[in-house]
Design a protein around this motif. Structure first.
Motif: not given
Length: 745
Positions: A4-10, A13, A134-135, A138
């Motif tokens: 997932g895009r937001w998971q990769r970004w999170a 970070s 994924d979630s 993170v």
């Protein structure tokens, strides 16, 4: 790693922030913590690694120095501690042999462990993603990133971070092997499991459990016998290397190391705290531990014992306690369990909470073990379970078993906590899902479980015992800072130690010693007020006055307070030294220093005959003491007071020669000041005013405050008068009388 895009970004970070915080933690630890430089186990590992890096791969030659300046020992013995970590250190040291300084070596290892710490977060995320998505990856990585108990150890020269890495990597490899078993993968996984046992033999129960798990998973897989056989061979290779070396060099059949019996006894004896706490102070020093254990076992058995027999002896003593005092043993087990699930990183010597004032970045790691434990139980009970989930749970269970059998230490729990973060990540995701879905019943059950675990974890901590532990560590830190000359930081630590445990005689004595050091510093620090120094000395006296009977070393401190030139209460000082002497002898400590101080006070009280007798007793108590230039100078004064001028001159000459020889060897700063003072006094005695002037200037260059000492000022007066500088001599005398009105030579 995650799709997932937001998971990769999170996740990216989280890793960047975690790396930054860990870098700041490393810098602050290096700048502020007195224990960035290795001590205890860390120092043991460093010396071991140096010996291997220099070519003694099998550790056949003597290499171990129990204390600086002592002769090396320890060659040709079986391993006393697990060998994997020091051999990996040696692998780093060998190509970097130009990193000769200890601080440089520690920096290199700490940076490598920082990188390994970030890799551990990646492994946590990989495990969580594989099991839960994924979630969860993170969430698990974030929990591990901000768990202070994990980051703290990365700046220490200890095996903890490596044990976390091997544990997570082994679990990852077992999961992959469970899905796609191949012969190569099976062998590699086995080697990983063997290395895990070689790093932490207390994890061998998990290795056995994992072996059974693989057998159960692949019992119907074609070729499962070959898969299992290669797994067993892989496990056996690292362990065989260790046991073969022990047999060839140490002459004994020891699988990894011989400290198992001693550790079992530490955790199972009358009065055991549940921590890695020696029942006898002589066990506390890891450098002397093997020799002390052997001496006790052989004295009891009245014969020579092998290393495995020594270990068996202490296992037997521990089992004897369990069988003869079952109710007390159950109490010890309960304390171990409280430490294991409590929200406190308990340990002996290293506690993150004790360093928060020195290393403020530790406050930026807000996740405590209680939160990981609570969310992990939600993950266990409400997870989208796969069979590997129970492998994680099995790892935690193996850790629980080891702690209950042996003892608790935060270092032992950290790998389990890192693994539990995987389950906690799933627990956090399930909690959010229940909240978003509006499933009140499920949410209430989750909150009830989390609340119960949190309450248990927080409330089960023994606050009084926690404060005593924190007091002990902060006292140790304060003493170390004092020796480094960082007096303000030391005072903060020692004040905190006394505040945490007012009953601690060690902490009170440490603070009194600190106040003595501050008085010495104030003697040349403007504004130089006699009232401030006397007030500090009186407070120091109040701290230790009533503790001599329970803590003999307090008598040493009390005597030093009384003999300070601001007070000059020599009869009281002598009384304090004499009161402390029986206690010092009773605990087996050397009375040499105490006897020498008592001799000095006898001379001050114009009793040179008795002073000389005490000095001889001091030398007999510790033979190496007779070459100390300061003692030789003291003897010369005694002989002069008895009218034995020739003998006094000879002793004075020995003192001067000894001081010059030791100064040429580059002693520590504090010792160098004493030696320069001896050199000055010998020069004045011999009326060598040129040499006396050199010694005075050398004292000034060593430390600006050195010339502010009462005795040195008196000697400087004589030098100035002989140089024809009467006005300067009068000024020095006036300053001396103002600063030390009660002092006289």
């Amino acid at each position: 790693m995650v799709e997932g895009r937001w998971q990769r970004w999170a996740l990216g970070s989280v890793l960047v922030v975690a790396a930054f915080l860990r870098l700041v933690l490393l810098i602050q630890t290096a700048n502020a913590s007195p224990f960035f430089e290795p001590n205890s186990d860390a120092r043991f590992y460093d010396q071991w690694a140096l010996a291997v890096a220099k070519g003694d791969v099998l550790l056949q030659d003597d290499w171990l120095r129990p204390r600086p300046g002592s002769p090396p020992m320890g060659g040709g013995e079986v391993f006393h501690l697990p060998p994997l970590y020091p051999y990996l250190l040696a692998g780093v040291y060998a190509p970097l042999d130009w990193f000769g300084e200890l601080e440089a070596r520690v920096w290199v290892i700490a940076i490598l462990q920082l990188i390994l710490g970030v890799a551990n977060l990646v492994l946590v995320a990989l495990l969580a993603r594989r099991l839960f998505g994924d979630s969860a990856a993170v969430a698990a990585a974030a929990l591990a990133a901000f768990y202070g108990g994990l980051a703290y150890w990365e700046a220490k020269l200890l095996i903890t971070t490596l044990a976390v890495f091997l544990s997570l990597l082994t679990l990852r490899a077992l999961g992959v092997l469970g899905d796609r078993p191949t012969l190569r993968r099976s062998f590699a996984t086995g080697v990983l499991m063997g290395c895990l046992g070689l790093a932490r033999p207390n994890l061998l129960p998990f290795v056995a459990l994992a072996l059974l798990w693989v057998l159960w998973r692949h019992r119907q897989t074609p070729g499962w016998i070959r898969v299992l056989s290669l797994l067993v061979i892989g496990i056996g290779l690292p362990l065989a290397a260790s046991s073969t070396r022990n047999a060839l060099v140490g002459g004994d059949r020891v699988l990894v190391s011989d400290n198992g019996g001693v550790n079992f006894y530490f955790g199972n004896h009358r009065g055991a705290s549940g921590l890695n706490m020696a029942p006898d102070l002589s066990f506390a020093n890891i450098f002397d531990q093997a020799a002390r254990a052997r001496a006790i076992a052989e004295a009891s058995e009245r014969r020579r014992l092998s290393a495995s027999e020594v270990s068996s002896f202490f296992f037997a003593r521990g089992r004897e306690f369990v069988s003869e005092q079952p109710s007390e043993w159950l109490g010890v087990v309960w304390r171990k369990l409280r430490f294991l699930i409590g929200d406190f990183e308990a340990g002996i010597g290293w506690i993150p909470d004790a360093e928060r004032d020195l290393v403020p970045i530790l406050r930026w790691f807000p996740i405590g073990f209680a939160w990981i434990l609570a969310l992990g139980w939600i993950g266990v009970l409400w997870s989208r379970a796969r069979v590997e989930t129970w492998l994680l749970f099995g790892y935690a269970s193996a850790t629980l078993l080891v702690v209950l059998l042996f003892f608790f230490a935060a270092r032992l729990r950290v790998p389990m906590a890192a693994v539990w973060c995987v389950l906690a990540g799933e627990g956090a995701v399930q909690l959010v899902h229940a909240l978003r879905s509006g499933d009140r019943r499920r949410l209430i059950r989750m909150l009830a479980v989390a609340g119960s675990v949190l309450a248990a974890s927080f409330l089960i901590v023994d606050r009084e015992f926690r404060d005593r532990l924190l007091s002990s560590v902060r006292h140790t830190q304060g003493d170390a800072l004092r020796e480094l000359g960082r007096l303000e930081a030391a005072e903060g630590e020692l004040e905190a130690a006394v505040g945490l445990d007012p009953s601690s005689s060690k902490a009170a004595d440490g603070l009194a010693r600190l106040l003595l050091a501050r008085v010495e510093h104030w003697r040349c620090e403007p504004p130089d007020t006699l009232a401030r120094r006397i007030a500090a000395l009186e407070r120091a006296e109040a701290l230790v006055r009533d503790r001599v009977s329970t803590f003999p070393f307090a008598g040493l401190t009390l005597g030093d307070i009384h003999q300070a030139p601001e007070l000059a209460r020599y009869a009281d000082a002598l009384e304090a030294f004499e009161e402390a002497l029986p206690g010092i002898r009773q605990i087996g400590a050397s009375p040499a220093l105490l006897l020498a101080k008592a001799a000095r006070m006898k001379l001050r009280l114009n009793e040179p005959t008795e002073a000389l007798e005490l000095l001889e007793q001091s030398r007999a108590a510790e033979p190496g003491y007779d070459r100390d230039p300061d003692l030789q100078l003291l003897e010369a004064r005694m002989l002069a007071a008895l009218g034995q001028e020739a003998a006094a001159g000879e002793a004075m000459g020995e003192a001067g020669r000894g001081a010059i020889e030791q100064l040429a060897a580059g002693p520590p700063p504090a010792a160098a000041i004493v030696l320069e003072r001896v050199r000055l006094e010998v020069a004045v005695w011999r009326e060598d005013w040129v040499e006396a002037r050199r010694a005075l200037e050398a004292l000034k260059s060593r430390h600006p405050c050195a010339r502010a000492a009462a005795r040195v000022m008196w000697l400087e007066e004589r030098v100035l008068r002989e140089e024809g500088r009467g006005e300067d001599a009068e000024a020095v005398q006036e300053t001396r009388l103002r600063r030390y009105p009660r002092y006289s030579e």
